[in-house]
Design an enzyme around this catalytic site. Structure first.
Site, PDB file in Angstrom:
ATOM      1  N   THR A 116       4.373   6.942   0.009  1.00 43.92           N
ATOM      2  CA  THR A 116       3.015   6.608  -0.634  1.00 43.92           C
ATOM      3  C   THR A 116       3.432   6.394  -2.219  1.00 43.92           C
ATOM      4  O   THR A 116       4.075   7.467  -2.586  1.00 43.92           O
ATOM      5  CB  THR A 116       1.928   7.642  -0.280  1.00 43.92           C
ATOM      6  OG1 THR A 116       0.975   7.314  -1.312  1.00 43.92           O
ATOM      7  CG2 THR A 116       2.197   8.955  -0.271  1.00 43.92           C
ATOM      8  N   CYS A 122       1.399  -0.137  -4.104  1.00 43.88           N
ATOM      9  CA  CYS A 122       0.784   0.779  -2.898  1.00 43.88           C
ATOM     10  C   CYS A 122       1.464   0.227  -1.702  1.00 43.88           C
ATOM     11  O   CYS A 122       1.794  -0.993  -1.277  1.00 43.88           O
ATOM     12  CB  CYS A 122      -0.705   0.449  -2.805  1.00 43.88           C
ATOM     13  SG  CYS A 122      -1.798   1.106  -1.506  1.00 43.88           S
TER      14      CYS A 122
END
Length: 234
Positions: free
Chosen positions: A83, A197
């Site tokens: 992430t 992202c």
């Protein structure tokens, strides 16, 4: 081959992409029936998301440290945090274990610079776009000029990530909205776009953008495999 420790589940929609990518990369490099040696520690993202939006980053860091220690105990040789946003807490991981940590921003910047780009647009969560842990690293450690969308654009990108992509929802309307935001960044001079992202690659690909696109999920997964195979390939 070293064993890759993956901290995932943020969200699992991108974590399963990481799993596929690291295995494909090992297969491509070693051939035959080779696949990646990896261990996945997957968190409950609902708990992490609540801490993020409540600003309880120290508590979220404790979750990341626990995950890193668990991976080390399980036999991981290096740590990959699947992430972008939670790289805000990279120091929680590097303080919890002495294992090598493959930083997603470093891997992405290296690829962008190797391709000769300097001014880039960033799409990501508001945390990643607005806070210094990511844009600051790209600018100060790697010399990149980073552009982010305006306030309305940042909110749209953030909302689509959490309310759609993290839930596995991919909508054409959202793709068009992202493309409009990307077009505005290009008008400001962005030579390339960072999909900052790990879920955005579910929505936007190179075919959707007139300038080079850097999918951090793909770049990070390949960097992890390079680290895992480094000794073997020397």
């Amino acid at each position: 081959m070293k064993t890759i420790g993956l901290i995932g589940g943020m969200s699992w929609e991108s974590s399963h992409v990481y799993y596929r990518l690291v295995n494909e990369a090992v297969r491509d490099r070693l051939g035959g029936l080779h696949s990646a040696k990896c261990i996945l520690y997957s968190v409950d993202f609902a708990e992490i998301e609540e801490l993020q939006h409540a600003g309880k980053w120290e508590e979220a860091g404790e979750h990341m440290a626990k995950a890193a220690r668990s991976l080390e105990a399980a036999g991981a040789d290096l740590i990959v945090l699947c992430t972008n946003t939670m790289h805000k807490l990279a120091s929680s991981i590097t303080s919890a274990t002495a294992l090598p940590f493959v930083h997603i921003a470093d891997a992405t910047a290296a690829k962008i610079k190797a391709d000769g780009h300097q001014r880039v647009g960033l799409l990501a969560t508001r945390f990643t776009m607005e806070q210094d842990f990511y844009t600051g690293r790209l600018r100060e450690a790697h010399g990149l000029d980073v552009l982010i969308p305006d306030e309305q654009g940042r909110q749209a990108v953030h909302t689509i990530i959490y309310e759609e992509l993290c839930r596995g929802i991919v909508r054409e309307e959202s793709k068009r909205e992202y493309q409009e935001i990307i077009a505005a960044l290009i008008r400001e001079g962005a030579e390339a776009i960072i999909l900052g992202c790990t879920e955005i690659g579910l929505l936007i690909t190179q075919a959707d953008c007139p300038v080079p696109v850097y999918d951090t999920t793909e770049i990070h997964a390949i960097a992890a495999v390079e680290a895992a195979l480094q000794k073997q390939r020397q």
